[in-house]
Design an enzyme around this catalytic site. Structure first.
Site, PDB file in Angstrom:
ATOM      1  N   LYS A  12       0.849  -1.192   0.000  1.00 26.38           N
ATOM      2  CA  LYS A  12       0.000   0.000   0.000  1.00 26.38           C
ATOM      3  C   LYS A  12       0.878   1.233   0.000  1.00 26.38           C
ATOM      4  CE  LYS A  12       0.767   1.257   4.523  1.00 26.38           C
ATOM      5  NZ  LYS A  12       1.454   2.507   4.960  1.00 26.38           N
ATOM      6  N   PRO A 100       9.905  -4.720   1.545  1.00 26.25           N
ATOM      7  CA  PRO A 100      10.879  -4.530   2.620  1.00 26.25           C
ATOM      8  C   PRO A 100      10.201  -4.307   3.964  1.00 26.25           C
ATOM      9  CG  PRO A 100      10.607  -2.494   1.399  1.00 26.25           C
ATOM     10  CD  PRO A 100       9.810  -3.540   0.669  1.00 26.25           C
ATOM     11  N   MET A 101      10.849  -4.754   5.018  1.00 24.99           N
ATOM     12  CA  MET A 101      10.397  -4.434   6.366  1.00 24.99           C
ATOM     13  C   MET A 101      10.865  -3.022   6.716  1.00 24.99           C
ATOM     14  SD  MET A 101      10.850  -8.072   8.377  1.00 24.99           S
ATOM     15  CE  MET A 101      12.433  -8.513   7.648  1.00 24.99           C
ATOM     16  N   GLY A 102      10.036  -2.309   7.475  1.00 25.00           N
ATOM     17  CA  GLY A 102      10.384  -0.936   7.818  1.00 25.00           C
ATOM     18  C   GLY A 102      10.356  -0.008   6.641  1.00 25.00           C
ATOM     19  N   GLY A 106       3.415  -1.477   4.345  1.00 20.69           N
ATOM     20  CA  GLY A 106       2.400  -2.322   4.970  1.00 20.69           C
ATOM     21  C   GLY A 106       2.585  -3.800   4.727  1.00 20.69           C
ATOM     22  N   GLY A 108       3.924  -6.441   6.338  1.00 19.85           N
ATOM     23  CA  GLY A 108       3.525  -7.379   7.381  1.00 19.85           C
ATOM     24  C   GLY A 108       2.018  -7.405   7.576  1.00 19.85           C
ATOM     25  N   ASP A 142      -3.336  -1.303  10.112  1.00 17.24           N
ATOM     26  CA  ASP A 142      -3.464  -1.303   8.650  1.00 17.24           C
ATOM     27  C   ASP A 142      -4.175  -2.545   8.116  1.00 17.24           C
ATOM     28  OD1 ASP A 142      -2.116   1.082   8.539  1.00 17.24           O
ATOM     29  OD2 ASP A 142      -0.223   0.234   7.822  1.00 17.24           O
TER      30      ASP A 142
END
Length: 295
Positions: A12, A100-102, A106, A108, A142
């Site tokens: 997102k 990517p994480m961080g 959104g 995760g 989210d």
């Protein structure tokens, strides 16, 4: 049916993100607009006969029991047992990450939402869209949006959603090589929490009178904090800003800019390949009108 494969979990973008206050319990009051794009993680689900929920792929830095995907599956399993008196079968979950994480995309939360929607189907649970949204909210603010499954104007902590229309466009997204922990942004002394509330018609009116250059509504209140704490985010905003109205999504670190055509996006990516630091990653994505698994 004992297996669902290649279930998409789309990213997102926050077209704007205003922090309008803070509740007594510490949660921030937000106004934002979410749009789905066609860059996705994917998940595979295979039923097992022992009732266990297992993640069968390794995700560096994310222990299995704390993964939102596993927690969402177990939560739905408990809910189905509460409603029916029967524990659903277990499931092996293979999660294939590209988001990517961080990054503020959104990933995760999207993975968890896809898990709820896919297992609702695989287990024959029959929960409504609203029931899944309510189930997912305690896991992440989210998650209800991804289950809602279309471009939305959001308020509250992000769970009060209304469908809205925005221009059909392409996005160039830059990952500037850093992870931005959401907690660092929301607890920062630099974060302002007093942006005046807007109404949905202000947002819709803005996009009804677009010119040749796609300009976004409002601003991202978290950007000023992230760019101060993480210089690569500021550098990415500056670089992409040479081609249009670039801004950060979510709490960062990813930066995006909208374009009317794929050709415009490709031209920017050509420049990116020549000029961007090696630690950055750039890609294009198309806006999605509906989540591929939408109920």
């Amino acid at each position: 049916m004992t297996r669902l494969e290649h279930c998409p979990a789309p990213a997102k973008l926050n077209l704007f993100l205003h922090v309008t206050g803070r509740r007594p319990d510490g949660y921030h009051l937000l106004q934002t607009a979410f749009v789905l794009v066609d860059r996705c993680d994917t998940l595979d689900f295979t039923l097992r006969d022992d009732g266990q929920v297992r993640r069968v792929t390794d995700i560096p830095g994310v222990p299995e029991d704390s993964d939102l995907v596993v927690r969402a599956a177990r939560l739905l399993q408990e809910e189905v047992q509460r409603r029916t008196g029967t524990l659903p079968p277990g499931v092996d979950i293979a999660l294939h990450k590209i988001l990517p994480m961080g990054g503020g995309l959104g990933g995760g939360s999207s993975d968890a939402a896809t898990t709820l929607m896919a297992l609702n189907r695989l287990w024959g649970a029959g929960l409504s869209k609203q029931a899944l949204m309510d189930l997912g909210l305690p896991l992440g603010a989210d998650i209800p949006f991804f289950i809602f499954g279309e471009t939305a104007f959001a308020e509250g902590v992000g769970e009060a959603l209304q469908a809205v229309a925005v221009p059909d466009c392409w996005y160039v997204v830059i990952e500037p090589g850093v992870q931005v922990p959401t907690a660092h942004i929301f607890t920062s002394e630099y974060l302002t929490r007093n942006t005046a509330a807007v109404i949905i018609s202000d947002f819709s009116r803005h996009y009804a009178v677009q010119s040749s250059e796609l300009r976004q509504f409002g601003k991202n209140d978290l950007q000023q904090v992230a760019t101060r704490l993480f210089p690569p985010v500021a550098e990415a905003v500056e670089w992409l800003g040479a081609y249009g109205d670039a801004r950060m999504t979510g709490s960062g670190a990813c930066v995006f800019c909208a374009f009317h055509s794929e050709e415009q996006a490709d031209a920017v990516l050509d420049a990116f390949k020549r000029q961007a630091p090696a630690t950055w990653k750039g890609w294009k994505a198309k806006a999605l009108r509906k989540h591929p698994l939408a109920l």
